[in-house]
Enzyme design. Sequence first.
Site, mmCIF file in Angstrom:
data_model
loop_
_atom_site.group_PDB
_atom_site.id
_atom_site.type_symbol
_atom_site.label_atom_id
_atom_site.label_comp_id
_atom_site.label_asym_id
_atom_site.label_seq_id
_atom_site.Cartn_x
_atom_site.Cartn_y
_atom_site.Cartn_z
ATOM 1 N N ASP A 48 0.824 -1.211 0.000
ATOM 2 C CA ASP A 48 0.000 0.000 0.000
ATOM 3 C C ASP A 48 0.860 1.264 0.000
ATOM 4 O OD1 ASP A 48 0.961 -0.455 2.573
ATOM 5 O OD2 ASP A 48 -0.991 -0.768 3.462
ATOM 6 N N ASN B 75 -8.083 -3.184 14.129
ATOM 7 C CA ASN B 75 -9.460 -3.497 13.710
ATOM 8 C C ASN B 75 -9.492 -4.662 12.709
ATOM 9 O OD1 ASN B 75 -8.468 -2.330 11.405
ATOM 10 N ND2 ASN B 75 -9.874 -0.601 11.369
ATOM 11 N N HIS C 266 -7.603 -4.958 9.967
ATOM 12 C CA HIS C 266 -7.299 -4.655 8.568
ATOM 13 C C HIS C 266 -5.961 -5.266 8.143
ATOM 14 C CE1 HIS C 266 -5.212 -0.786 9.971
ATOM 15 N NE2 HIS C 266 -4.334 -1.261 9.115
ATOM 16 N N GLU D 169 -9.781 -1.913 5.027
ATOM 17 C CA GLU D 169 -10.480 -1.645 6.274
ATOM 18 C C GLU D 169 -11.723 -2.532 6.397
ATOM 19 O OE1 GLU D 169 -9.235 0.080 8.554
ATOM 20 O OE2 GLU D 169 -8.415 2.011 7.923
HETATM 21 C C1 GLP Z 1 -0.775 0.145 8.531
HETATM 22 C C2 GLP Z 1 -0.313 -0.674 7.332
HETATM 23 C C3 GLP Z 1 -0.534 -2.162 7.570
HETATM 24 C C4 GLP Z 1 0.050 -2.563 8.918
HETATM 25 C C5 GLP Z 1 -0.639 -1.775 10.014
HETATM 26 C C6 GLP Z 1 -0.174 -2.156 11.414
HETATM 27 O O1 GLP Z 1 -2.150 0.266 8.564
HETATM 28 N N1 GLP Z 1 -1.016 -0.295 6.152
HETATM 29 O O2 GLP Z 1 0.078 -2.903 6.534
HETATM 30 O O3 GLP Z 1 -0.144 -3.942 9.124
HETATM 31 O O4 GLP Z 1 -0.349 -0.402 9.776
HETATM 32 O O5 GLP Z 1 0.955 -1.422 11.773
HETATM 33 P P1 GLP Z 1 1.894 -1.797 12.985
HETATM 34 O O6 GLP Z 1 2.658 -2.996 12.558
HETATM 35 O O7 GLP Z 1 2.761 -0.597 13.190
HETATM 36 O O8 GLP Z 1 1.005 -2.078 14.151
#
Ligand code: GLP
Length: 234
Positions: A63, A129, A131, A136
């Site tokens: 992304d 959540n 995702h 989402e």
């Molecule tokens: C963002 C990214 C996801 C990632 C998520 C969790 O939303 N788009 O790919 O999994 O963050 O981030 P973290 O690993 O910092 O908790």
Amino acid sequence: MKIITEKTAQAASARAFDIVNGLSKQEQLKVLGLATGSTPLGLYKLIRESDLDFSQCTSVNLDEYVGLKSTDPQSYHYFMQKHLFSAKPFKESFFPDGVNPDAAAVTREYDRVLAQHPIDLQVLGIGQNGHIGFNEPGTSFDSHTHHVALTESTIKANARFFDNPDQVPRYAYTMGIASIMAAKRIILLAFGKEKAAAVRQTVKGPVTPTVPASILQRHSDVTLVLDKAAASRL
Ligand code: GLP
């Protein structure tokens, strides 16, 4: 689903590295799908410090924020450059084009890239959540690359990376759920008690778009790599 639980995030990252290392050494890693966020940082550090060679491997990245140039320190392109590509050059790396406001063109182009580069291993984190990527809750399981409005909970969770919460982009381009499910193998990393509820719903809950990661129950080769805290509600 295969579940690996280790006491610490560091030990779990080492298990994730073993999977990447094994596939790479068996020359089964032509295309690697990569995730941002704090969770894969331990894995990326181990890869940086390893003897692995990705010069013949392509990366496709989950992304990108809309509106941020690849040179913007908050962009996901910059993040990957800093944490992995600078030390381990890939043959080529792809991201959705965050600065092109023509969403239809961006998504069409990225779907073309994904069709040409079938993913051998996709690395995933998970949002609180449920995702994955920036898919989402409510995202269709049939989705391919698309433009998303981030939820308040995701914006809030990501605000920790910005000086000011107002700077967090509200929109992103992400691979869709169908794009992720097309990967041959998937490893999802989750660390910390903040992820425990999402992990439980992913593994034990119904398969529902309300919890995007729950679709992984239907994938034939998924490994969840957890620390004790993230696994605490299983
Ligand atoms: C963002 C990214 C996801 C990632 C998520 C969790 O939303 N788009 O790919 O999994 O963050 O981030 P973290 O690993 O910092 O908790």
